[in-house]
Design an enzyme around this catalytic site. Structure first.
Site, short mmCIF file in Angstrom:
data_model
loop_
_atom_site.label_atom_id
_atom_site.label_comp_id
_atom_site.label_asym_id
_atom_site.label_seq_id
_atom_site.Cartn_x
_atom_site.Cartn_y
_atom_site.Cartn_z
CD GLU A 54 59.34 45.28 56.91
OE1 GLU A 54 59.58 43.91 57.48
OE2 GLU A 54 58.34 44.78 57.27
CB SER A 217 50.01 43.25 59.50
OG SER A 217 51.13 42.35 58.34
#
Length: 266
Positions: A54, A217
Site C-alpha cells: 500500500e 491491518s
C-alpha cells in the site's frame, strides 16, 4: 458518530465537489478510451502468500506515516519485491491521498492497482476505473446490502474486481451473500479504530472455500505475515510497515517468503 461515519461524511462532501468539475458522462468517456482492467485473481490464487502493498501517507489511527514524494517510485519498489498488487489511498482528509497518486502509480507499474477509498456512490467506481484502477474496496460496514450489491454489479460490469471488507461474522455473511470472490478481514474496527490481531483467524473460518481471503491491518513484520498465512490468508494487505521501511522491496519479499513457508507447513 463513529469514526467511519465521520470519514464518510467528508468523503461525500469531497465527492460532491468533484462532480462539479467532472461529470459522470466525462468519466464514462474516459473509461471508454482506455484498455480493460487487469485481473488480480490468478496472482492471488497462486501457491504461496501474495502481498497487496500500500501507498499510504497517513491514517486516522497513527497520523503521519511517511512523506512519499514519489508514490510511483515506491510502487515500483513494491512490484520489484514481488507484490501481486498495489493499493493506493485516494481519500484526502484523513489519509492525504489523491487520484493523482493513483494516476502516477498506474502509469508506473504493470501489476493490478486497487483504489483504496470509502466507496459509497457509483460515481466513485466509474472514477476509479477512469483513473486506471483494477480493483475497488467495498467496506460492508459502510454500505447497505442494496448499495453493496449495486456497487459490486457496476464494478464487475466494468471488468473490475471488488475487495469486500468485513470486521464481524455478520458482515462475512453479508459479503458472501453479495457474491464476493475476494474477501478482506480487517483486524481494525473502522468505527473505533481499535485493532484485534486475532480477528482474521476467527472470521477466516467462516469464509467458504473458493473465496480468496485477505488479512488486513496490524501486520507489521514477516512473522505477522506468516501467522496470517497459517490462519488461512491467501493475501495480506500491508501499508504502514512497508511505507516506514527504508527498504520496501526487501520488506515485501521477506513477507512473501515468510508467508509462503507458513502456508506450506499449515
Amino acid at each position: 458518530m463513529s469514526v467511519l461515519d465521520d470519514i464518510i461524511d467528508g468523503v461525500r462532501i469531497d465527492l460532491a465537489a468533484r462532480r462539479e468539475s467532472v461529470s459522470l458522462d466525462d468519466l464514462e468517456n474516459m473509461v471508454a478510451s482506455i484498455g480493460g482492467p487487469l485481473d488480480p485473481m490468478p496472482g492471488f490464487r497462486r501457491h504461496g502468500l501474495s502481498v497487496i502493498a500500500e501507498v499510504k501517507r497517513r491514517s486516522p489511527s497513527k497520523g503521519h506515516l511517511a512523506e512519499i514524494p514519489e508514490p510511483a517510485a515506491l510502487a515500483a519498489e513494491y512490484e520489484a519485491g514481488g507484490a501481486s498488487a498495489i493499493s493506493v489511498l485516494t481519500e484526502g482528509r484523513r489519509f492525504s491521498g489523491s487520484l493523482a497518486d493513483l494516476d502516477a502509480v498506474r502509469e508506473r507499474v504493470s501489476i493490478p492497482v486497487l483504489r483504496k477509498d470509502f466507496m459509497v456512490d457509483p460515481y466513485q467506481v466509474w472514477e476509479a476505473r477512469a483513473h486506471g484502477a483494477d480493483l475497488v474496496l467495498l467496506i460492508v460496514a459502510a454500505l447497505t446490502d442494496a448499495q453493496l450489491g449495486s456497487l459490486t454489479l457496476l464494478a464487475t460490469s466494468l471488468g473490475m474486481t471488488c475487495l469486500v471488507e468485513v470486521h464481524t461474522a455478520e458482515e462475512v455473511a453479508r459479503a458472501v451473500g453479495s457474491g464476493a470472490v475476494l474477501l478482506g478481514v480487517n483486524n481494525r474496527d473502522l468505527k473505533t479504530l481499535t485493532v484485534d490481531p486475532g480477528m482474521f483467524a476467527r472470521l477466516a473460518e467462516l469464509v467458504p472455500d473458493g473465496i480468496v481471503k485477505v488479512a488486513e491491518s496490524g501486520l507489521t513484520s514477516p512473522a505477522d505475515a506468516a501467522k496470517a498465512a497459517a490462519a488461512g490468508a491467501d493475501v495480506v494487505l500491508v501499508g504502514e510497515a512497508l511505507v516506514r521501511d527504508q527498504e520496501p522491496r526487501r520488506a515485501v519479499a521477506d513477507m512473501i517468503a515468510a508467508g509462503t513457508l507458513a502456508r506450506s507447513q499449515a
